[in-house]
Scaffold this motif. Structure first.
Motif: not given
Length: 86
Positions: A64-78
């Motif tokens: 993923p690009n940086e934006e999608l990477y950050n979204q993925a990390v946020a979803e997995l962290t949640a």
């Protein structure tokens, strides 16, 4: 697949590859099985837990690009926080 391994004399198991408890139990079973090899078949979901990746084959092997990477990390962290009761 497990039946084929079983026919060749393997101790076999089939698990939900996205469930750490199932994987741990299967590995413990393999560790305690003596005299024959073990084959564990893990059924998984590509991109499990990430809204835009889950079951989307085009993400298999793609980054993923940086934006999608950050979204993925946020979803997995949640999800992790939910599981831990945080």
């Amino acid at each position: 697949v497990p039946e084929r391994f079983g026919a060749c004399g393997f101790n076999t198991g089939e698990v939900d590859g996205n469930d750490c408890d199932e994987i741990e139990k299967a590995l413990e079973n393999a560790k305690n099985t003596k005299g024959v090899p073990t084959a564990i078949v893990a059924k998984t979901v590509k991109g499990k837990g990430i809204s835009y990746m889950e079951n989307q084959v085009n993400w298999h092997g793609a980054a993923p690009n940086e934006e999608l990477y950050n979204q993925a990390v946020a979803e997995l962290t949640a999800k992790l926080n939910e599981l831990e009761g945080v």
